[in-house]
Design a protein around this motif. Sequence first.
Motif, PDB file in Angstrom:
ATOM      1  N   ALA A  94       0.889  -1.422   0.026  1.00 26.33           N
ATOM      2  CA  ALA A  94      -0.224   0.379   0.294  1.00 26.33           C
ATOM      3  C   ALA A  94       0.986   1.306  -0.039  1.00 26.33           C
ATOM      4  O   ALA A  94       0.383   2.290  -0.090  1.00 26.33           O
ATOM      5  CB  ALA A  94      -0.642  -0.452   1.065  1.00 26.33           C
ATOM      6  N   ASP A  95       1.955   0.834   0.234  1.00 27.03           N
ATOM      7  CA  ASP A  95       3.518   2.585   0.556  1.00 27.03           C
ATOM      8  C   ASP A  95       3.214   1.959  -0.915  1.00 27.03           C
ATOM      9  O   ASP A  95       4.440   2.016  -1.569  1.00 27.03           O
ATOM     10  CB  ASP A  95       4.085   2.182   1.535  1.00 27.03           C
ATOM     11  N   LEU A  96       3.164   3.571  -1.638  1.00 23.38           N
ATOM     12  CA  LEU A  96       3.838   3.815  -3.059  1.00 23.38           C
ATOM     13  C   LEU A  96       5.059   4.626  -2.994  1.00 23.38           C
ATOM     14  O   LEU A  96       5.753   4.651  -3.756  1.00 23.38           O
ATOM     15  CB  LEU A  96       2.805   5.256  -3.809  1.00 23.38           C
ATOM     16  N   THR A 298      -6.737 -11.981  -8.457  1.00 27.57           N
ATOM     17  CA  THR A 298      -6.925 -12.882  -7.296  1.00 27.57           C
ATOM     18  C   THR A 298      -6.097 -11.993  -6.228  1.00 27.57           C
ATOM     19  O   THR A 298      -7.303 -11.395  -5.084  1.00 27.57           O
ATOM     20  CB  THR A 298      -7.132 -14.081  -7.570  1.00 27.57           C
ATOM     21  N   TYR A 299      -5.258 -12.491  -6.103  1.00 26.35           N
ATOM     22  CA  TYR A 299      -4.731 -12.213  -5.151  1.00 26.35           C
ATOM     23  C   TYR A 299      -4.429 -10.258  -4.965  1.00 26.35           C
ATOM     24  O   TYR A 299      -4.697 -10.115  -3.856  1.00 26.35           O
ATOM     25  CB  TYR A 299      -2.835 -11.988  -5.025  1.00 26.35           C
ATOM     26  N   ILE A 300      -4.312  -9.796  -5.604  1.00 25.80           N
ATOM     27  CA  ILE A 300      -5.033  -8.200  -5.733  1.00 25.80           C
ATOM     28  C   ILE A 300      -5.963  -7.900  -5.385  1.00 25.80           C
ATOM     29  O   ILE A 300      -6.339  -6.942  -4.196  1.00 25.80           O
ATOM     30  CB  ILE A 300      -4.102  -7.539  -7.142  1.00 25.80           C
ATOM     31  N   ASP A 301      -7.003  -8.126  -5.994  1.00 26.93           N
ATOM     32  CA  ASP A 301      -8.193  -7.763  -5.548  1.00 26.93           C
ATOM     33  C   ASP A 301      -9.057  -8.315  -3.800  1.00 26.93           C
ATOM     34  O   ASP A 301      -9.147  -8.083  -3.175  1.00 26.93           O
ATOM     35  CB  ASP A 301      -9.653  -8.776  -6.719  1.00 26.93           C
ATOM     36  N   GLU A 302      -8.126  -9.792  -3.252  1.00 23.93           N
ATOM     37  CA  GLU A 302      -8.776 -10.376  -2.372  1.00 23.93           C
ATOM     38  C   GLU A 302      -7.169  -9.783  -0.734  1.00 23.93           C
ATOM     39  O   GLU A 302      -7.753  -8.880  -0.202  1.00 23.93           O
ATOM     40  CB  GLU A 302      -8.067 -11.437  -2.103  1.00 23.93           C
ATOM     41  N   GLU A 303      -6.226  -9.616  -1.296  1.00 26.94           N
ATOM     42  CA  GLU A 303      -4.744  -8.797  -0.768  1.00 26.94           C
ATOM     43  C   GLU A 303      -4.755  -7.632  -0.804  1.00 26.94           C
ATOM     44  O   GLU A 303      -4.711  -6.929   0.527  1.00 26.94           O
ATOM     45  CB  GLU A 303      -3.457  -9.251  -0.343  1.00 26.94           C
ATOM     46  N   GLY A 304      -4.756  -6.751  -1.545  1.00 21.98           N
ATOM     47  CA  GLY A 304      -4.727  -5.301  -1.423  1.00 21.98           C
ATOM     48  C   GLY A 304      -6.176  -4.622  -0.586  1.00 21.98           C
ATOM     49  O   GLY A 304      -5.327  -3.364  -0.665  1.00 21.98           O
ATOM     50  N   THR A 305      -7.153  -5.251  -1.528  1.00 24.89           N
ATOM     51  CA  THR A 305      -8.190  -4.262  -0.695  1.00 24.89           C
ATOM     52  C   THR A 305      -7.646  -5.023   1.016  1.00 24.89           C
ATOM     53  O   THR A 305      -8.281  -3.704   1.941  1.00 24.89           O
ATOM     54  CB  THR A 305      -9.146  -5.331  -1.108  1.00 24.89           C
ATOM     55  N   LYS A 306      -7.604  -5.640   1.623  1.00 21.28           N
ATOM     56  CA  LYS A 306      -7.656  -6.010   2.540  1.00 21.28           C
ATOM     57  C   LYS A 306      -6.763  -4.855   3.699  1.00 21.28           C
ATOM     58  O   LYS A 306      -6.906  -4.201   4.461  1.00 21.28           O
ATOM     59  CB  LYS A 306      -6.453  -7.555   2.996  1.00 21.28           C
ATOM     60  N   GLY A 308      -5.181  -2.103   2.038  1.00 19.74           N
ATOM     61  CA  GLY A 308      -5.355  -0.481   1.352  1.00 19.74           C
ATOM     62  C   GLY A 308      -4.557  -0.307   0.481  1.00 19.74           C
ATOM     63  O   GLY A 308      -4.547   1.125   0.515  1.00 19.74           O
ATOM     64  N   TRP A 309      -4.149  -1.201  -0.433  1.00 16.86           N
ATOM     65  CA  TRP A 309      -3.930  -0.547  -2.031  1.00 16.86           C
ATOM     66  C   TRP A 309      -4.953   0.188  -2.349  1.00 16.86           C
ATOM     67  O   TRP A 309      -5.764   0.287  -2.578  1.00 16.86           O
ATOM     68  CB  TRP A 309      -3.636  -2.076  -2.857  1.00 16.86           C
ATOM     69  N   PRO A 310      -3.910   1.494  -3.049  1.00 17.93           N
ATOM     70  CA  PRO A 310      -5.240   2.424  -3.821  1.00 17.93           C
ATOM     71  C   PRO A 310      -6.232   2.350  -4.536  1.00 17.93           C
ATOM     72  O   PRO A 310      -5.886   1.346  -4.958  1.00 17.93           O
ATOM     73  CB  PRO A 310      -3.521   3.002  -5.140  1.00 17.93           C
ATOM     74  N   ALA A 311      -7.093   2.745  -4.874  1.00 18.97           N
ATOM     75  CA  ALA A 311      -8.023   2.830  -5.220  1.00 18.97           C
ATOM     76  C   ALA A 311      -8.355   2.084  -6.908  1.00 18.97           C
ATOM     77  O   ALA A 311      -8.648   1.575  -7.289  1.00 18.97           O
ATOM     78  CB  ALA A 311      -9.052   3.310  -4.494  1.00 18.97           C
ATOM     79  N   GLU A 312      -7.306   3.799  -7.510  1.00 21.09           N
ATOM     80  CA  GLU A 312      -7.019   3.509  -9.103  1.00 21.09           C
ATOM     81  C   GLU A 312      -6.374   1.908  -8.888  1.00 21.09           C
ATOM     82  O   GLU A 312      -7.080   1.656 -10.018  1.00 21.09           O
ATOM     83  CB  GLU A 312      -5.853   4.521  -8.944  1.00 21.09           C
ATOM     84  N   TYR A 313      -5.559   1.620  -8.147  1.00 19.23           N
ATOM     85  CA  TYR A 313      -5.260  -0.085  -8.988  1.00 19.23           C
ATOM     86  C   TYR A 313      -6.013  -0.871  -8.638  1.00 19.23           C
ATOM     87  O   TYR A 313      -6.069  -2.043 -10.132  1.00 19.23           O
ATOM     88  CB  TYR A 313      -3.833  -0.360  -7.415  1.00 19.23           C
ATOM     89  N   LEU A 314      -7.107  -1.208  -7.447  1.00 14.98           N
ATOM     90  CA  LEU A 314      -8.404  -2.081  -7.722  1.00 14.98           C
ATOM     91  C   LEU A 314      -8.969  -1.740  -8.107  1.00 14.98           C
ATOM     92  O   LEU A 314      -9.604  -2.867  -9.120  1.00 14.98           O
ATOM     93  CB  LEU A 314      -8.789  -2.152  -5.818  1.00 14.98           C
ATOM     94  N   ARG A 315      -9.593  -0.751  -8.790  1.00 13.06           N
ATOM     95  CA  ARG A 315     -10.186  -0.523  -9.786  1.00 13.06           C
ATOM     96  C   ARG A 315     -10.483  -0.977 -11.163  1.00 13.06           C
ATOM     97  O   ARG A 315     -10.591  -1.816 -11.697  1.00 13.06           O
ATOM     98  CB  ARG A 315     -10.391   0.528  -9.663  1.00 13.06           C
ATOM     99  N   LYS A 316      -8.965  -0.577 -11.335  1.00 15.32           N
ATOM    100  CA  LYS A 316      -8.412  -0.957 -12.729  1.00 15.32           C
ATOM    101  C   LYS A 316      -7.439  -2.618 -12.908  1.00 15.32           C
ATOM    102  O   LYS A 316      -8.242  -3.744 -13.779  1.00 15.32           O
ATOM    103  CB  LYS A 316      -6.956  -0.622 -12.848  1.00 15.32           C
TER     104      LYS A 316
END
Length: 425
Positions: A94-96, A298-306, A308-316
């Motif tokens: 989550a840390d850019l 799958t990993y980005i959606d599950e773990e990135g959401t948990k 707090g990865w940037p919303a832009e990443y999760l949307r794309k």
Amino acid sequence: MRYLQRVALIAAAALAATPASAATLYVETGRLIDGVTDAVRTGQCVTVEDERVKAVGPCGATPAGATRLDWSGYTVLPGLIDLHTHLADLGQSADLAAPIKAGPAETALVGARNARVTLDAGFTSVRDVGCYRGLTDVALRNAIERGDVPGPRMWVAGAYITVPGGGGELNGVVPNDQLPPDMRLGVAATPEEAAEKTAFLLDHGADFIKTIATGAVLAIGTEPGAPELTEAQLRAVVKVAHARGKRVTAHAHGAEGIKNAIRAGVDSIEHASLADEEALQMAKTHGTWLVMDIYNGTYIDEEGTKEGWPAEYLRKNRETTDTQRAAFHRAVELGVKLGYGTDAGVYPHGLNARQFRNMVKYGMTPMQAIQTATGRAAEEMGRDDVGAIVPGRYADMVAVKADPLADITVLEKIDHVMKGGAIVR
């Protein structure tokens, strides 16, 4: 900087286990998958001498002076190959700003750890397709080749050839022109600059060139469907690289960027998430390889959401994951050349084998999936020294108790690993 990298890598080596090896091995296998044919042979023994496979044939008496290794209770395969990794980097979070907070020495230490867990997971060769700290991958590759640290055989890109502010830049942290110089080694605004940066990376140890032909999922301010490097810029890269006998791959999600890259003559495409029918047909016609990371979403959606990865990443990521898997299925149907690549580093190193299950789910047989990570992967890299258990190639092998042709997920937990005739696990 080079001195600090070397100190860091030597420190990591002091903590690493040294693989056991013998001058000549006689490896008795239960079931043998050679990586290049569909045959599964039993009762075969592999003679290993001077890091290479010397012979493969029916088992008999142990040759004079050889040590017999009993893997008769295992399925034995070539060491696995991941064509899309990022060992020499910190990994996604989550840390850019994480890549800029870590200097070259710390990044090298993290890379040494990533290399070890990748090797332990049975991936004895990788293609490392770019790092934010330019040429850190070259230093890590060289350290592994010297024996300073344990890790897979590495073929490295050195840095990303990308437009200013494009998918290969560390965007959103500080103004890009304030980034350290080693984080912008491949930034190119014109075809001439792209050619110049390509020559620079090859002069400084890159084994191949990685271009950024479209925006990225995991880069602020870029869109996966949008072309970035122009066809003229891509052609300039390909011209320089091919003149030196080096290959070029293109990060390309969007269909137009994929087509630009294929027309420019690249050898392979990474991701291909939004490939349309025309793009897939072009890849088949031109013999362009596709390396599609169809577990990663799958990993980005599950773990990135948990995390707090940037919303832009999760949307794309949501906009590309299912489309990419459908394109993969269609590519299998068409017979497009497909190699095994995971984008490890976005998800944890050492979990590289998780993608096999999705390759089978979306259209491949287990044998086809295995071959994408063995003989076919070696073919994609233009290598004739890895990826198969045949005479002359490196004695890179893995062994699993269960049958991966019955359950491909058994490759997620490798029992034994050999690299160049040395027992790693």
